[in-house]
Each structure stands twice: as C-alpha cells, then as structure tokens.
Scaffold this motif. Structure first.
Motif, PDB file in Angstrom:
ATOM      1  N   PHE A   1      71.212 -13.816  65.977  1.00 22.78           N
ATOM      2  CA  PHE A   1      71.089 -13.772  64.525  1.00 22.78           C
ATOM      3  C   PHE A   1      69.665 -13.480  64.088  1.00 22.78           C
ATOM      4  CE2 PHE A   1      74.928 -16.350  64.905  1.00 22.78           C
ATOM      5  CZ  PHE A   1      75.745 -15.705  64.016  1.00 22.78           C
ATOM      6  N   HIS A   2      68.693 -13.989  64.854  1.00 25.50           N
ATOM      7  CA  HIS A   2      67.305 -13.895  64.440  1.00 25.50           C
ATOM      8  C   HIS A   2      66.436 -13.646  65.668  1.00 25.50           C
ATOM      9  CE1 HIS A   2      63.332 -15.248  63.051  1.00 25.50           C
ATOM     10  NE2 HIS A   2      63.775 -14.980  61.836  1.00 25.50           N
ATOM     11  N   VAL A   3      65.441 -12.783  65.510  1.00 21.97           N
ATOM     12  CA  VAL A   3      64.480 -12.532  66.577  1.00 21.97           C
ATOM     13  C   VAL A   3      63.107 -12.936  66.059  1.00 21.97           C
ATOM     14  CG1 VAL A   3      63.447 -10.756  68.048  1.00 21.97           C
ATOM     15  CG2 VAL A   3      65.855 -10.596  67.429  1.00 21.97           C
ATOM     16  N   TYR A   4      62.360 -13.667  66.849  1.00 22.69           N
ATOM     17  CA  TYR A   4      61.056 -14.119  66.428  1.00 22.69           C
ATOM     18  C   TYR A   4      60.049 -13.895  67.543  1.00 22.69           C
ATOM     19  CZ  TYR A   4      62.310 -18.033  69.370  1.00 22.69           C
ATOM     20  OH  TYR A   4      62.693 -18.793  70.425  1.00 22.69           O
ATOM     21  N   SER A   5      58.781 -13.849  67.198  1.00 22.88           N
ATOM     22  CA  SER A   5      57.744 -13.680  68.203  1.00 22.88           C
ATOM     23  C   SER A   5      57.092 -15.022  68.478  1.00 22.88           C
ATOM     24  CB  SER A   5      56.708 -12.675  67.739  1.00 22.88           C
ATOM     25  OG  SER A   5      56.093 -13.146  66.553  1.00 22.88           O
ATOM     26  N   ILE A   6      56.563 -15.152  69.675  1.00 26.56           N
ATOM     27  CA  ILE A   6      55.844 -16.366  70.059  1.00 26.56           C
ATOM     28  C   ILE A   6      54.374 -16.001  70.158  1.00 26.56           C
ATOM     29  CG2 ILE A   6      55.526 -18.081  71.869  1.00 26.56           C
ATOM     30  CD1 ILE A   6      58.440 -17.682  72.613  1.00 26.56           C
ATOM     31  N   ILE A   7      53.549 -16.758  69.466  1.00 26.44           N
ATOM     32  CA  ILE A   7      52.107 -16.520  69.482  1.00 26.44           C
ATOM     33  C   ILE A   7      51.466 -17.609  70.344  1.00 26.44           C
ATOM     34  CG2 ILE A   7      50.021 -16.378  68.085  1.00 26.44           C
ATOM     35  CD1 ILE A   7      51.876 -15.550  65.748  1.00 26.44           C
ATOM     36  N   CYS A   8      50.813 -17.181  71.392  1.00 22.98           N
ATOM     37  CA  CYS A   8      50.137 -18.118  72.286  1.00 22.98           C
ATOM     38  C   CYS A   8      48.638 -17.999  72.068  1.00 22.98           C
ATOM     39  CB  CYS A   8      50.464 -17.815  73.740  1.00 22.98           C
ATOM     40  SG  CYS A   8      52.219 -17.933  74.089  1.00 22.98           S
ATOM     41  N   GLY A   9      47.988 -19.140  72.003  1.00 19.98           N
ATOM     42  CA  GLY A   9      46.545 -19.114  71.761  1.00 19.98           C
ATOM     43  C   GLY A   9      45.746 -19.559  72.927  1.00 19.98           C
TER      44      GLY A   9
ATOM     45  N   ALA B   1      63.614 -21.032  72.360  1.00 20.27           N
ATOM     46  CA  ALA B   1      65.015 -21.000  71.946  1.00 20.27           C
ATOM     47  C   ALA B   1      65.633 -19.652  72.298  1.00 20.27           C
ATOM     48  CB  ALA B   1      65.119 -21.270  70.455  1.00 20.27           C
ATOM     49  N   THR B   2      65.326 -19.168  73.490  1.00 22.34           N
ATOM     50  CA  THR B   2      65.887 -17.900  73.928  1.00 22.34           C
ATOM     51  C   THR B   2      67.319 -18.134  74.394  1.00 22.34           C
ATOM     52  OG1 THR B   2      63.700 -17.207  74.631  1.00 22.34           O
ATOM     53  CG2 THR B   2      65.560 -15.948  75.481  1.00 22.34           C
ATOM     54  N   PRO B   3      68.296 -17.553  73.719  1.00 20.75           N
ATOM     55  CA  PRO B   3      69.693 -17.820  74.085  1.00 20.75           C
ATOM     56  C   PRO B   3      70.113 -17.108  75.361  1.00 20.75           C
ATOM     57  CG  PRO B   3      69.586 -16.253  72.291  1.00 20.75           C
ATOM     58  CD  PRO B   3      68.186 -16.689  72.556  1.00 20.75           C
ATOM     59  N   LYS B   4      70.987 -17.763  76.103  1.00 17.52           N
ATOM     60  CA  LYS B   4      71.578 -17.161  77.291  1.00 17.52           C
ATOM     61  C   LYS B   4      72.620 -16.128  76.850  1.00 17.52           C
ATOM     62  CE  LYS B   4      71.074 -21.303  80.076  1.00 17.52           C
ATOM     63  NZ  LYS B   4      71.771 -22.336  80.835  1.00 17.52           N
ATOM     64  N   PRO B   5      72.943 -15.178  77.726  1.00 18.39           N
ATOM     65  CA  PRO B   5      73.953 -14.167  77.361  1.00 18.39           C
ATOM     66  C   PRO B   5      75.290 -14.772  76.923  1.00 18.39           C
ATOM     67  CG  PRO B   5      72.783 -13.475  79.324  1.00 18.39           C
ATOM     68  CD  PRO B   5      72.321 -14.880  79.023  1.00 18.39           C
ATOM     69  N   THR B   6      75.712 -15.865  77.561  1.00 14.62           N
ATOM     70  CA  THR B   6      76.985 -16.480  77.161  1.00 14.62           C
ATOM     71  C   THR B   6      76.911 -17.062  75.746  1.00 14.62           C
ATOM     72  OG1 THR B   6      76.311 -18.502  78.326  1.00 14.62           O
ATOM     73  CG2 THR B   6      77.773 -17.007  79.500  1.00 14.62           C
ATOM     74  N   THR B   7      75.750 -17.587  75.377  1.00 10.36           N
ATOM     75  CA  THR B   7      75.565 -18.125  74.036  1.00 10.36           C
ATOM     76  C   THR B   7      75.637 -17.004  73.006  1.00 10.36           C
ATOM     77  OG1 THR B   7      74.139 -19.847  74.951  1.00 10.36           O
ATOM     78  CG2 THR B   7      74.036 -19.501  72.567  1.00 10.36           C
ATOM     79  N   ILE B   8      75.028 -15.863  73.314  1.00 12.07           N
ATOM     80  CA  ILE B   8      75.080 -14.722  72.395  1.00 12.07           C
ATOM     81  C   ILE B   8      76.516 -14.232  72.253  1.00 12.07           C
ATOM     82  CG2 ILE B   8      74.399 -12.310  72.090  1.00 12.07           C
ATOM     83  CD1 ILE B   8      71.673 -13.051  73.216  1.00 12.07           C
ATOM     84  N   GLN B   9      77.262 -14.213  73.343  1.00 11.97           N
ATOM     85  CA  GLN B   9      78.658 -13.767  73.263  1.00 11.97           C
ATOM     86  C   GLN B   9      79.481 -14.698  72.373  1.00 11.97           C
ATOM     87  OE1 GLN B   9      80.143 -10.894  74.256  1.00 11.97           O
ATOM     88  NE2 GLN B   9      78.026 -10.325  74.661  1.00 11.97           N
TER      89      GLN B   9
END
Length: 55
Positions: free
Chosen positions: A47-55, A25-33
């Motif tokens: 609004f929110h930053v999250y980490s992705i954990i890959c196993g 769910a990484t937003p594009k720059p236009t979405t952030i604007q």
C-alpha cells in the motif's frame, strides 16, 4: 527530534546502559499477496513505500 538526541548524546557522552534498536516494516511476499493491492499490471504490491534515512 534528531538534533535534540544528538545534542543530548554530545552533552552527556556515551552511556554503557543504553541500547538502540531499529525495526523495519518490509513485508514478506506472502503478506503482500494477502494484504497488498492490485496495481495497473494486475500484480499485488504494498500500500505504501517509504524510504529509510540512516544517519
């Protein structure tokens, strides 16, 4: 939950008819604007930053 899935795979083996998908769910720059909020520097950010954990 991850341990349950790993256990199930180990017990039953790899299946030819199973597919796994990952979505981000990484937003594009236009979405952030459009939908981001303004930080203390006056810049728009997510609004929110999250980490992705890959196993």
């Amino acid at each position: 939950m991850e341990d349950m899935i790993s256990s199930e795979i180990k017990r039953n083996g790899k299946r030819a008819n199973v597919s796994m998908f990952a979505f981000t769910a990484t937003p594009k720059p236009t979405t952030i604007q459009l939908f981001g909020h303004q930080n203390t520097k006056g810049q728009k950010e997510a609004f929110h930053v999250y980490s992705i954990i890959c196993g």
